[in-house]
Design an enzyme around this catalytic site. Structure first.
Site, short mmCIF file in Angstrom:
data_model
loop_
_atom_site.label_atom_id
_atom_site.label_comp_id
_atom_site.label_asym_id
_atom_site.label_seq_id
_atom_site.Cartn_x
_atom_site.Cartn_y
_atom_site.Cartn_z
N PHE A 1 0.89 -1.24 -0.01
CA PHE A 1 0.03 -0.03 -0.02
C PHE A 1 0.85 1.21 0.11
O PHE A 1 1.60 1.39 0.96
CB PHE A 1 -1.05 -0.08 1.07
CG PHE A 1 -1.91 0.92 1.12
CD1 PHE A 1 -3.22 0.83 0.48
CD2 PHE A 1 -1.81 2.33 1.53
CE1 PHE A 1 -4.36 1.94 0.40
CE2 PHE A 1 -2.80 3.35 1.32
CZ PHE A 1 -3.74 3.17 0.71
N ASP B 1 9.42 2.89 1.68
CA ASP B 1 8.21 3.65 2.09
C ASP B 1 7.99 3.62 3.48
O ASP B 1 7.40 2.26 3.95
CB ASP B 1 6.96 3.10 1.15
CG ASP B 1 5.58 3.96 1.76
OD1 ASP B 1 5.55 4.45 2.79
OD2 ASP B 1 4.73 3.46 1.08
N LYS C 1 2.27 10.35 8.05
CA LYS C 1 1.51 9.96 9.05
C LYS C 1 1.91 10.60 10.22
O LYS C 1 1.74 11.64 10.64
CB LYS C 1 1.56 8.20 9.16
CG LYS C 1 0.52 7.65 7.93
CD LYS C 1 0.42 6.13 8.39
CE LYS C 1 -0.57 5.64 7.15
NZ LYS C 1 -1.84 5.80 7.41
N1 PLP Z 1 2.32 4.31 2.21
C1 PLP Z 1 2.08 3.60 3.11
C2 PLP Z 1 2.93 2.43 3.85
C3 PLP Z 1 0.66 3.87 4.03
O1 PLP Z 1 0.37 2.74 4.86
C4 PLP Z 1 -0.22 4.70 3.54
C5 PLP Z 1 -1.38 5.00 3.94
O2 PLP Z 1 -1.99 3.99 4.80
C6 PLP Z 1 0.20 5.75 2.47
C7 PLP Z 1 1.66 5.33 1.84
C8 PLP Z 1 -0.67 6.52 1.86
O3 PLP Z 1 -0.66 7.82 2.41
P1 PLP Z 1 -1.70 8.57 2.47
O4 PLP Z 1 -3.22 8.04 2.84
O5 PLP Z 1 -1.65 9.76 3.49
O6 PLP Z 1 -2.03 9.32 0.93
#
Ligand code: PLP
Length: 425
Positions: A146, A231, A260
């Site tokens: 994700f 990420d 986050k």
């Molecule tokens: N990357 C990871 C590992 C995430 O867990 C998330 C969201 O849960 C995102 C990216 C995307 O973040 P956003 O919802 O702030 O766009």
């Protein structure tokens, strides 16, 4: 009072139904949260009826130092009172200070930072920087990943259900099983610009890869001249017991993305940070990648949050909370056999897996009705994910465990009444 609150709740749910999304309302009703969030402090949220909820979902995984940590609030309030957003046309101390601090606390020679407003946006930037810096257009990503839901971030994410309606996505992306470095090596071509992975897959139900996985990816990337993008949107800012999860393996990525917890639970802040040689493309064309908002309030909150994590010893605390939570959940699961198939995690990122997503939802609803909040994995709803704040007390951890156990027993009893085996639905 209660009738007046009932009327406010009814009106809001109607607004959600008519103008936002009626399916959300059905979800709230199923979970038993026909109420309104009103205020929060530490690990506790209060609703419009004055009921208190223990927040082990955290937004999800946003409120790293809890809600409204006094030092973070103070730093943000200072900016609110003088200048919460940058005008962009002149420099400001906060952006410089936060960039310098991030360069200091990220591993190796990660040095140049671009600030944005979400995790997806941070990953978009990382993908674009890869293409601009390497001239190689393709990416290797992982099944179940994700990375966000904007078009580029979605293209490297790994759940078909969310990808299909938006195809064609960006070309040149291959997905391989998470945790399998040989699968990455087998898909590597001279056109591969980067491998993008989460150190632990969060939304896929807290999947911890085998030891040595990130190290192996680092070596594969080095051999082939591809970049390694980590990420750390969910795993970063101390959530797994280190400031960044890649530190567990001593691996330095070429680009690290964060969001986050980075905004300290006060404001949305995202960032990608890269090694200096990659930044040449950004230096040559300084307006090639831009965003309107310069969130001074958020940056002040970020600086304060990093200091709180460092000064209040929250990294070892994250490990202690996670160990206590996992031990408790395993113990609770063992008293209701046949329901939970696994409990796993690292630090304050923990998942309890069920054979079936409906059973996981039933248990989650039982927890929420007992005023303890957790969240399911967006890409794997059969996992209940716990992302407690790093300031949670032992008593709060024990309360979450107790409620998990009670919700398990209740769900088990209900399934028995209906004569349904949890793993055979
Ligand atoms: N990357 C990871 C590992 C995430 O867990 C998330 C969201 O849960 C995102 C990216 C995307 O973040 P956003 O919802 O702030 O766009």
């Amino acid at each position: 009072m209660s009738r007046e609150v009932d009327e406010r709740v009814r009106r809001v749910l109607q607004q959600y139904s008519d103008h936002l999304n009626p399916s959300w309302v059905r979800g709230y009703k199923f979970l038993g949260v026909e109420t309104l969030e009103v205020e929060a402090q530490g690990a506790v949220i209060r609703d419009a009826y004055g009921r208190e909820y223990l927040d082990f979902a955290c937004g999800p995984a946003v409120f790293i130092v809890g809600h409204r940590h006094p030092k973070v609030v103070e730093a943000a309030r200072r900016e609110l009172d003088r200048m919460p957003l940058s005008v962009r046309i002149m420099p400001n101390e906060l952006m410089g200070q936060l960039a310098e601090l991030l360069a200091e606390i990220t591993p190796g020679d990660l040095q140049y930072v671009f600030f944005c407003n979400s995790g997806a946006e941070a990953n978009e930037g990382a993908l674009k920087l890869t293409r601009a810096a390497t001239g190689r257009p393709e990416f290797i990503a992982t099944i179940g990943a994700f990375h966000g839901k904007t078009l580029g971030a979605l293209s490297v994410s790994g759940r078909e259900m969310y990808r299909k309606p938006f195809e064609p996505l960006i070309p040149g992306v291959v997905h391989v099983p998470f945790g399998d470095s040989e699968a990455v090596a087998s898909k590597m071509t001279p056109q591969t610009g980067a491998v993008i992975v989460e150190p632990i897959q969060g939304e896929n139900g807290v999947v911890v890869p085998p030891d040595g996985y990130l190290k192996a990816l680092r070596e594969i990337c080095d051999r082939s001249g591809a970049l390694l993008i980590l990420d750390e949107v969910q795993t970063g800012m101390g959530r797994t017991g280190k400031m960044w999860a890649c530190e567990h393996e001593g691996v330095i990525p070429d680009i690290l993305t964060s969001s986050k917890g980075l905004g300290g639970g006060i404001a949305p802040v995202g960032a990608f940070i890269a090694r200096p040689y990659l930044w040449e493309a950004m230096t040559k064309h300084p307006y090639m990648h831009t965003t309107t908002f310069g969130n001074r309030l958020g940056w002040a909150a970020s600086v304060a949050t990093i200091r709180v994590i460092q000064e209040e010893g929250l990294l070892p605390r994250a490990t202690a909370i996670g160990n206590r939570l996992m031990a408790g959940l395993r113990q609770a699961a063992s008293t209701v056999p046949g329901m939970t198939t696994d409990v796993r995690g690292r630090g304050c990122l923990v998942g309890a897996e069920f054979a079936d997503p409906d059973v996981a939802f039933l248990v989650l609803a039982g927890m929420v009705q007992r005023q303890v909040l957790a969240f399911h994995g967006i890409n794997r709803p059969e996992v209940i994910r716990f992302a407690p704040p790093l300031i949670a007390t032992d008593a709060q951890v024990d309360r979450a465990v107790e409620v998990f156990g009670d919700a398990l027993k209740e769900a088990r009893a209900l399934l028995s009444e209906l004569d349904v085996a949890p793993s055979a639905q």
